[in-house]
Scaffold this motif. Structure first.
Motif, short mmCIF file in Angstrom:
data_model
loop_
_atom_site.label_atom_id
_atom_site.label_comp_id
_atom_site.label_asym_id
_atom_site.label_seq_id
_atom_site.Cartn_x
_atom_site.Cartn_y
_atom_site.Cartn_z
N ARG A 79 39.26 37.81 38.87
CA ARG A 79 38.14 38.32 38.06
C ARG A 79 37.71 39.71 38.55
N THR A 80 37.65 39.89 39.88
CA THR A 80 37.26 41.19 40.43
C THR A 80 38.26 42.27 40.05
N ILE A 81 39.55 41.96 40.12
CA ILE A 81 40.58 42.93 39.74
C ILE A 81 40.44 43.29 38.26
N ALA A 82 40.18 42.30 37.41
CA ALA A 82 40.02 42.58 35.98
C ALA A 82 38.82 43.49 35.74
N GLN A 83 37.71 43.25 36.47
CA GLN A 83 36.52 44.09 36.30
C GLN A 83 36.81 45.52 36.77
#
Length: 166
Positions: A79-83
């Motif tokens: 999720r952090t990478i996508a953000q």
């Protein structure tokens, strides 16, 4: 034959023993509890197997817990990478860059008039600063901005203190 055994024959001529104190061959030892030696050995074997696999089961459940934790961490990192990728894509948009320059650096487009609101304490209220009920500022405007620190650093480097040691 022992003393207790009495041998009789019935009319058919088959030999039958009566009144023997002997037990059938499967029930030796623990007769009154109804347990046989085979049942005792089977119970001991089951207990032995249970004792042997208990540490392995502990390791299994510990590893399952660790696997669940790692899966949750992986999902959070995904999720952090996508953000972060989404934010990186936004920086490719010139309108987003322009908006960030206006809000964070106070830039204006040529032809516009820029205004700065000054609080009661004489400091500029900038991006992210908020007025509370008393009119005091809270937020980033109270701390010195990075460019102010940079200008002060350049001034200090421009006029170094003179040392009197020759």
């Amino acid at each position: 034959m022992s003393r207790r055994e009495v041998s009789r024959t019935d009319g058919a001529g088959t030999g039958r023993r009566e009144g023997t104190g002997a037990q059938p061959s499967g029930q030796r030892g623990l007769g009154r509890l109804g347990l046989t030696s085979r049942a005792f050995i089977l119970a001991a074997a089951v207990v032995l197997v249970f004792v042997m696999i208990t540490p392995s089961l502990g390791v299994y459940f510990k590893q399952r817990s660790q696997l669940a934790d790692l899966t949750a961490q992986q999902a959070q990192q995904t999720r952090t990478i996508a953000q972060l990728q989404d934010e990186l894509k936004r920086w490719d948009d010139p309108d987003y860059v322009r908006t960030q320059a206006r809000s964070q650096l106070g830039w204006v487009v040529p032809g516009e008039t820029g205004y700065r609101v000054i609080g009661k304490n004489g400091k500029v209220l900038g991006a992210g600063a908020e007025l509370d009920a008393s009119g005091d500022t809270t937020g980033p405007a109270q701390t010195s901005q990075w460019w102010q620190k940079m200008v002060g650093s350049v001034r200090t480097a421009d006029s170094p203190a003179r040392t009197t040691g020759r």
